[in-house]
Structures are given as structure tokens and as C-alpha cells.
Scaffold this active site. Structure first.
Site, PDB file in Angstrom:
ATOM      1  N   ASP A  23       4.351  91.850-125.209  1.00  0.00           N
ATOM      2  CA  ASP A  23       4.138  92.684-126.402  1.00  0.00           C
ATOM      3  C   ASP A  23       4.338  94.151-126.031  1.00  0.00           C
ATOM      4  O   ASP A  23       3.543  95.022-126.365  1.00  0.00           O
ATOM      5  CB  ASP A  23       2.752  92.458-126.994  1.00  0.00           C
ATOM      6  CG  ASP A  23       2.689  92.662-128.513  1.00  0.00           C
ATOM      7  OD1 ASP A  23       3.675  93.152-129.074  1.00  0.00           O
ATOM      8  OD2 ASP A  23       1.670  92.319-129.122  1.00  0.00           O
ATOM      9  N   HIS A  64       9.027  94.451-127.812  1.00  0.00           N
ATOM     10  CA  HIS A  64       9.348  95.492-128.781  1.00  0.00           C
ATOM     11  C   HIS A  64      10.312  96.441-128.076  1.00  0.00           C
ATOM     12  O   HIS A  64       9.914  97.137-127.135  1.00  0.00           O
ATOM     13  CB  HIS A  64       8.095  96.272-129.198  1.00  0.00           C
ATOM     14  CG  HIS A  64       7.088  95.468-129.960  1.00  0.00           C
ATOM     15  ND1 HIS A  64       6.785  95.717-131.285  1.00  0.00           N
ATOM     16  CD2 HIS A  64       6.290  94.436-129.581  1.00  0.00           C
ATOM     17  CE1 HIS A  64       5.845  94.869-131.691  1.00  0.00           C
ATOM     18  NE2 HIS A  64       5.529  94.076-130.668  1.00  0.00           N
ATOM     19  N   HIS A 118       3.841  86.057-136.212  1.00  0.00           N
ATOM     20  CA  HIS A 118       2.607  86.851-136.133  1.00  0.00           C
ATOM     21  C   HIS A 118       2.003  86.741-137.529  1.00  0.00           C
ATOM     22  O   HIS A 118       2.538  87.299-138.482  1.00  0.00           O
ATOM     23  CB  HIS A 118       2.975  88.290-135.758  1.00  0.00           C
ATOM     24  CG  HIS A 118       1.859  89.283-135.859  1.00  0.00           C
ATOM     25  ND1 HIS A 118       1.687  90.285-134.930  1.00  0.00           N
ATOM     26  CD2 HIS A 118       0.879  89.477-136.778  1.00  0.00           C
ATOM     27  CE1 HIS A 118       0.660  91.047-135.282  1.00  0.00           C
ATOM     28  NE2 HIS A 118       0.153  90.566-136.400  1.00  0.00           N
ATOM     29  N   HIS A 137       6.539  88.707-139.103  1.00  0.00           N
ATOM     30  CA  HIS A 137       5.451  89.611-138.722  1.00  0.00           C
ATOM     31  C   HIS A 137       4.661  90.014-139.956  1.00  0.00           C
ATOM     32  O   HIS A 137       5.233  90.364-140.987  1.00  0.00           O
ATOM     33  CB  HIS A 137       6.001  90.853-138.028  1.00  0.00           C
ATOM     34  CG  HIS A 137       4.953  91.624-137.290  1.00  0.00           C
ATOM     35  ND1 HIS A 137       3.975  92.360-137.930  1.00  0.00           N
ATOM     36  CD2 HIS A 137       4.723  91.766-135.958  1.00  0.00           C
ATOM     37  CE1 HIS A 137       3.192  92.918-137.033  1.00  0.00           C
ATOM     38  NE2 HIS A 137       3.621  92.577-135.826  1.00  0.00           N
ATOM     39  N   HIS A 178       0.814  85.723-129.518  1.00  0.00           N
ATOM     40  CA  HIS A 178      -0.586  86.096-129.239  1.00  0.00           C
ATOM     41  C   HIS A 178      -1.541  85.194-130.028  1.00  0.00           C
ATOM     42  O   HIS A 178      -2.276  85.637-130.913  1.00  0.00           O
ATOM     43  CB  HIS A 178      -0.876  87.575-129.493  1.00  0.00           C
ATOM     44  CG  HIS A 178      -0.147  88.200-130.633  1.00  0.00           C
ATOM     45  ND1 HIS A 178      -0.275  87.779-131.925  1.00  0.00           N
ATOM     46  CD2 HIS A 178       0.736  89.221-130.661  1.00  0.00           C
ATOM     47  CE1 HIS A 178       0.485  88.519-132.700  1.00  0.00           C
ATOM     48  NE2 HIS A 178       1.111  89.397-131.959  1.00  0.00           N
ATOM     49  N   LYS A 215      11.888  86.653-136.344  1.00  0.00           N
ATOM     50  CA  LYS A 215      10.472  86.951-136.152  1.00  0.00           C
ATOM     51  C   LYS A 215       9.806  87.227-137.495  1.00  0.00           C
ATOM     52  O   LYS A 215      10.228  88.100-138.254  1.00  0.00           O
ATOM     53  CB  LYS A 215      10.322  88.177-135.242  1.00  0.00           C
ATOM     54  CG  LYS A 215       8.909  88.736-135.169  1.00  0.00           C
ATOM     55  CD  LYS A 215       7.943  87.777-134.490  1.00  0.00           C
ATOM     56  CE  LYS A 215       6.506  88.284-134.550  1.00  0.00           C
ATOM     57  NZ  LYS A 215       6.295  89.574-133.888  1.00  0.00           N
ATOM     58  N   HIS A 227       8.451  88.377-125.700  1.00  0.00           N
ATOM     59  CA  HIS A 227       7.796  89.164-126.755  1.00  0.00           C
ATOM     60  C   HIS A 227       7.987  90.648-126.456  1.00  0.00           C
ATOM     61  O   HIS A 227       7.083  91.332-125.967  1.00  0.00           O
ATOM     62  CB  HIS A 227       6.310  88.814-126.827  1.00  0.00           C
ATOM     63  CG  HIS A 227       5.622  89.346-128.047  1.00  0.00           C
ATOM     64  ND1 HIS A 227       4.574  88.690-128.653  1.00  0.00           N
ATOM     65  CD2 HIS A 227       5.810  90.461-128.781  1.00  0.00           C
ATOM     66  CE1 HIS A 227       4.148  89.387-129.692  1.00  0.00           C
ATOM     67  NE2 HIS A 227       4.901  90.485-129.782  1.00  0.00           N
ATOM     68  N   HIS A 247      -0.312  99.807-134.923  1.00  0.00           N
ATOM     69  CA  HIS A 247      -0.075  99.339-136.285  1.00  0.00           C
ATOM     70  C   HIS A 247      -0.228 100.437-137.331  1.00  0.00           C
ATOM     71  O   HIS A 247      -0.445 100.154-138.506  1.00  0.00           O
ATOM     72  CB  HIS A 247      -0.952  98.117-136.582  1.00  0.00           C
ATOM     73  CG  HIS A 247      -0.481  96.914-135.831  1.00  0.00           C
ATOM     74  ND1 HIS A 247       0.593  96.157-136.238  1.00  0.00           N
ATOM     75  CD2 HIS A 247      -0.901  96.381-134.659  1.00  0.00           C
ATOM     76  CE1 HIS A 247       0.802  95.197-135.356  1.00  0.00           C
ATOM     77  NE2 HIS A 247      -0.089  95.313-134.388  1.00  0.00           N
TER      78      HIS A 247
END
EC number: 3.5.1.5
Length: 570
Positions: free
Chosen positions: A362, A138, A248, A221, A274, A219, A136, A322
Site C-alpha cells: 500500500d 500506489h 477495497h 476502491h 488489506h 481495482k 498493492h 484519504h
């Protein structure tokens, strides 16, 4: 003539043997050696006046005739399949054998031949594990990779394009152009790498072109819209190409609730990120999916384990990651809906029960990529302190618990992402991605990191000193992290379709491309080694209390953790 020595003296000389117990760093976790592959009285050890000398432990056999490139002597292997003492041989970048090293001309029981062309890494008194796999990531900045490597992580899978706002929030590399540029950059880094393309689309064409451009996974999201239509479409495309899908889910429940997402899965295999929910997902009950047979659930490490500081740090962290504005009431409500002490506490216990199968970071997006391994063992220790020994353990050791937790960041992500034939464990025929630890620093600071058979990183003292150990000692890249050695000792994961389409030639990539396989119907929760429990999980929508098979899952936050400040004073 033989001589008898005490167990303590033997352990000092050659490391622990069968029946000896070892504490892992400053935790309460105790492991016991289950088997010793070496031969008493015939152990090999390197150094002045030691065994591995010409005509003694070193034979005349050439490498072409069967001598190995490197042997790690007398190491204590800790892996999902066992906790054993052995010599470990490396040849042509792969784990060649696990057994007894030496000179077969004069020694009995030799299964690993040491010759003039063999180097030695001393494993006496050390613990040897597989390199970690963080699934995971980024890809916000390239400096992440060195930090992860120095912690013992040798494989990273995720998405992003650098410090874009899409990457700050989502593990997605969108489109063929970005995927190609990222894959070209991967030749610079001494770890295995894989790209997850953006999976949020209701029609297949855009996803197909990303897979054919090199994505090894897709992925979904919520920040890009994880709707039932997007979920269904993404899984359908993944089935066609045999790649994994990570998800996610929809925190705000705008396009449906957790039941609608489960319905969109249609029983198909998916990796749920998560899974507790603080990192995102249907509030408050995304954790339910950890009990499904087709869901491969993982945690990210900021909630690992539940401590007195966990809740306080999460709100600000979420606002930044976010792109939320604390002055907007709706943004604040969105953030607060995700941070629930009840589900975070339950997450601890679900890990200990083997219902949560994997651990990840993450990275820089509500997670610390250099702490995947540390936080895994902090969670295991917290559960030992709060819940006692597992039923599978004898009480004298924690071998099963240790096997359960090490599987969470080694073999299980490798299985989930279709690369377990190559990496994920200390087993013959796999890439020699290995990490050597002193027991007192286990899970915190490695002694040596081997990548594709070559030492790639290690703590190193002043390069101008007369010996390697004078201060200041820093983790540094080694020769395996440079030039052609770098590209020869690690791989880039992609789809079989990308390889068949000549992707390496098109992009001019020096690293070998490795196709993922068996990521769909051939695997399920039952494939998650030591972590395949599927309890019926319920969440009270008013109190957020979590129950598994009717039992309330709750625990107190930790006040103090092992593997923490005493290891990081400087």
C-alpha cells in the site's frame, strides 16, 4: 584421494548441507537444509586456487553447445517448494536448472555445464529466494521503484498517475490516456510492472477500454464508490477478459454491509486488499471474507505485525492518505472506525494459520513499500514467539512456517494475478528474478538482486576505491538497470486483448508485454500455496473480537521486533 572435514568447516567453505540448520537474521526462525543437490568432493567454487578453472570445474563447452550464462554456486534456496542446497544456472535470462554445476568431462553428476562463457555468483553461505512481488502499489512517485528493488522486490502491480489526490488514496489508473502514459514510463524502470485500471463503474464500456489500453487488473476502491452494482459489473468484465479484480470495500457501509458485498461477488474470484480493515473496508467485519473460498485475501504492511505503536500511528496516517479533515467530526469518525486493535491482533494469527494468503505494501498510502519482506518475517517471528512451532514443523526447525510466509510475497501474488508461469518462485523455466541474502541480513538487506538474469542492484562501496568494499557502502543500480539491458530483462503485464490489439506498437514500448492468464474461475483460495485455510470467521459488532471456527483470535502487541533498529543505525 578423499579427505574428511568437520561439518562446521564444510559449511564455512561450501555453505550448509543436508541436516544443517540456519537462523534467519535475528529472528527465532530456524531453517534446516532438506536436500543437497551438489556432490561431496566435487563442489564447484570460484577464486584463486579454486575449482572453476580451465580444465578443472570449467569445461570447453560453448554456450551454444549448452554451457550456461551464469551459475550461482552452492546457494541455499528458500522457496515455497523446499529448502535445499544447489547450484542454480541462468541462461537467456531464465532459470535454466537447479542441480550440480561443473565440468561433465571430469566430474560425476553434473547437470549444469560451466564453460568459458559462464560467469559465477558465489552463493556459498548465502540464501537465495525469488524476487518479491508487491501487488498493492500506489504509483505516487517513480522513486518508489528503486526503494522497492533495493529491498528485494522485483515485481510491482498497482495504479496511479503520480502525486494526484486520486493516486494518494486509490490504486487506480483511470482511463486509456493515463494508462498509456504510465506504461510508456515503465521502460525506465528495471522491474516487472503492471497497471490496475479504475474498476468503479456500473456499465462495462469504460472498463473494457481500460483493459484494452493495457490494464492487467481492475481495482474497486471505496473512494470511487464500491457499490454492489460496481462490484458485479467489474467482475463481469474481468471474467470476459481474464484479468484479476482487487477490492477495497465500503468502510462506512453506505451502499451495503459485508454480506451485500459478498452477495455481489456471486462466488467469483477476487483479490481482497488489506483484509483486516485498517487499510479500509466494511467496519468492523470485512475480515470475514478471509474465510471465503473465492476470496484471495492479502494484508498491507503497516499493521504487520501488531505492535505497541501500531494503533497510534494509524490515525494520522489515514487522515492524510484519504484527504480527510480532523476538524470535521464525520471525517474523524470515519478514520476511527477503521483502526481496531482486536482485528489487527487477529490478523497476526490468521496469517500464521494460512488464512491470509498474501502480503503487500500500500505504498505511501498507508504502507511502506521497502518493508514488505521485512514485515512478513517480523510477523512470522512474532507468531513463533507467541504461538510456538506450527503443527507441521518438527520443533527442530521452522521450515513449514518459513515456506508459508515466503509464499505470501512471491508465488501467491503471482498466482492471483496470472503470472506464475513466469515469476514467483525459484523454478526451472521461470524468469531469473532472484535475490541473494547473507543469513544474518535475511529479510532486511540483500547482498545481490538479479533481474532477468542480470545483476540489477547491489550494495557497492566507493567507486574510486581500489576494491569494491570500502565505505561508504550504498545500494546502487548496476548495469542491468541501464539502457537496453533494462528493457530486455523485465516485462510489463497486460491483458491478452491489449497484446492482440497491437498495444506495444501503438505506444512504442520497448519492454516485452506479457499477458496475464488464469485469474478467474481457474483459481480460488485453494490455489494459495500454504495459505489456503478457509475458517468460518465471526466478528462481534460490539467488542470487535474475532473468532475463527469458534476460537477467539487474540494476541498481545509486540514490544520489540527483530529486523529493526539494530539493522538501521545508519
Amino acid at each position: 584421494m578423499s579427505i574428511k572435514i568437520s561439518r562446521s568447516l564444510y559449511a564455512d567453505m561450501f555453505g550448509p548441507t543436508t541436516g544443517d540448520r540456519v537462523r534467519l537474521a535475528d529472528t527465532d526462525l530456524i531453517i534446516e537444509v532438506e536436500k543437497d543437490f551438489t556432490v561431496y568432493g566435487e563442489e564447484v567454487k570460484f577464486g584463486g586456487g579454486k575449482v572453476i578453472r580451465d580444465g578443472m570445474g570449467q569445461s570447453q563447452v560453448t554456450n551454444a553447445e549448452g554451457a550456461v550464462d551464469t551459475v550461482i554456486t552452492n546457494a541455499l534456496i528458500v522457496d515455497h517448494w523446499g529448502i535445499v542446497k544447489a547450484d542454480v544456472a541462468i541462461k537467456d535470462g531464465l532459470i535454466h536448472a537447479i542441480g550440480k554445476a561443473g565440468n561433465p568431462d571430469i566430474q560425476p553428476g553434473v547437470t549444469i555445464i560451466i564453460g568459458p562463457g559462464t560467469d559465477v555468483i558465489a552463493g556459498e553461505g548465502k540464501i537465495l529466494t525469488a524476487g518479491g512481488f508487491d501487488s498493492h502499489i500506489h504509483f505516487i512517485c517513480p522513486q518508489q521503484i528503486e526503494h522497492a528493488l533495493m529491498s528485494g522486490v522485483t515485481t510491482m502491480l498497482g495504479g496511479g498517475t503520480g502525486p494526484s489526490h486520486g493516486t494518494f488514496a486509490t490504486t487506480c489508473t483511470p482511463g486509456p490516456w493515463h494508462i498509456g502514459r504510465m506504461m510508456q514510463s515503465f521502460d525506465a524502470f528495471p522491474v516487472n510492472l503492471g497497471i490496475s485500471g479504475k474498476g468503479n463503474a456500473s456499465r462495462p464500456a469504460a472498463l473494457q477500454e481500460m483493459i484494452e489500453a493495457g490494464a492487467c487488473a481492475l481495482k474497486l476502491h471505496e473512494d470511487w464508490g464500491t457499490t454492489p452494482a460496481a462490484i458485479d459489473n467489474c467482475l463481469s468484465v474481468a471474467d470476459d477478459y481474464d484479468i484479476q479484480v482487487m477490492i477495497h470495500t465500503d468502510t462506512l457501509n453506505e451502499s451495503g454491509f459485508v454480506e451485500d458485498t459478498i452477495k455481489a461477488f456471486k462466488g467469483r474470484t477476487i483479490h481482497a486488499f488489506h483484509t483486516e480493515g485498517a487499510g479500509g473496508g466494511h467496519a468492523p467485519d470485512i475480515i470475514k471474507v478471509a474465510g471465503l473460498k473465492n476470496v484471495l485475501p492479502s494484508s498491507t504492511n503497516p499493521t504487520r505485525p501488531f505492535t505497541k505503536n501500531t494503533i497510534d500511528e494509524h490515525l494520522d496516517m489515514l487522515m492524510v492518505c484519504h484527504h480527510l479533515d480532523p476538524s470535521i467530526a464525520e471525517d474523524l469518525a470515519f478514520a476511527e472506525s477503521r483502526i481496531r486493535k482486536e482485528t489487527i491482533a487477529a490478523e497476526d494469527i490468521l496469517h500464521d494459520l494460512g488464512a491470509l494468503s498474501m502480503m503487500s505494501s500500500d505504498s505511501q498510502a498507508m504502507g511502506r513499500l521497502g518493508e514488505v519482506i521485512t514485515r512478513t518475517w517480523q510477523t512470522a517471528d512474532k507468531m513463533k514467539k507467541q504461538r510456538g512451532s506450527l503443527p507441521q514443523d518438527s520443533g527442530d526447525n521452522d521450515n513449514f512456517r518459513v515456506k508459508r510466509y515466503i509464499a505470501k510475497y512471491t508465488i501467491n501474488p503471482a498466482i492471483a494475478h496470472g503470472v506464475s508461469k513466469l515469476i514467483g518462485s525459484v523454478e526451472q523455466g521461470k524468469m531469473a528474478d532472484l535475490v541473494l541474502w547473507s543469513p544474518m541480513f535475511f529479510g532486511v538487506k540483500p547482498d545481490c538482486i538479479v533481474k532477468g538474469g542480470m545483476i540489477v542492484a547491489a550494495p557497492m562501496g566507493d567507486p574510486n576505491a581500489s576494491i569494491p568494499t570500502p565505505q561508504p557502502v550504498h545500494y546502487q543500480p548496476m548495469f542491468g538497470a541501464f539502457g537496453g539491458a533494462l528493457t530486455a530483462s523485465s516485462v510489463v503485464f497486460c491483458s491478452q486483448a491489449a497484446i492482440a490489439g497491437g498495444l506495444a506498437r501503438k505506444l512504442g514500448i520497448a519492454k516485452k508485454l506479457y499477458a496475464v492468464e488464469n485469474t478467474r474461475g481457474g483459481i480460488s483460495k485453494k490455489s494459495m500455496i500454504h495459505n489456503d485455510a478457509t475458517p468460518a470467521i465471526e466478528v462481534d459488532p460490539e467488542t470487535y473480537e474475532v473468532r475463527a471456527d469458534g476460537e477467539l483470535l487474540t494476541c498481545a502487541p509486540a514490544e520489540v521486533l527483530p529486523l529493526a533498529q539494530r539493522y538501521f543505525m545508519y
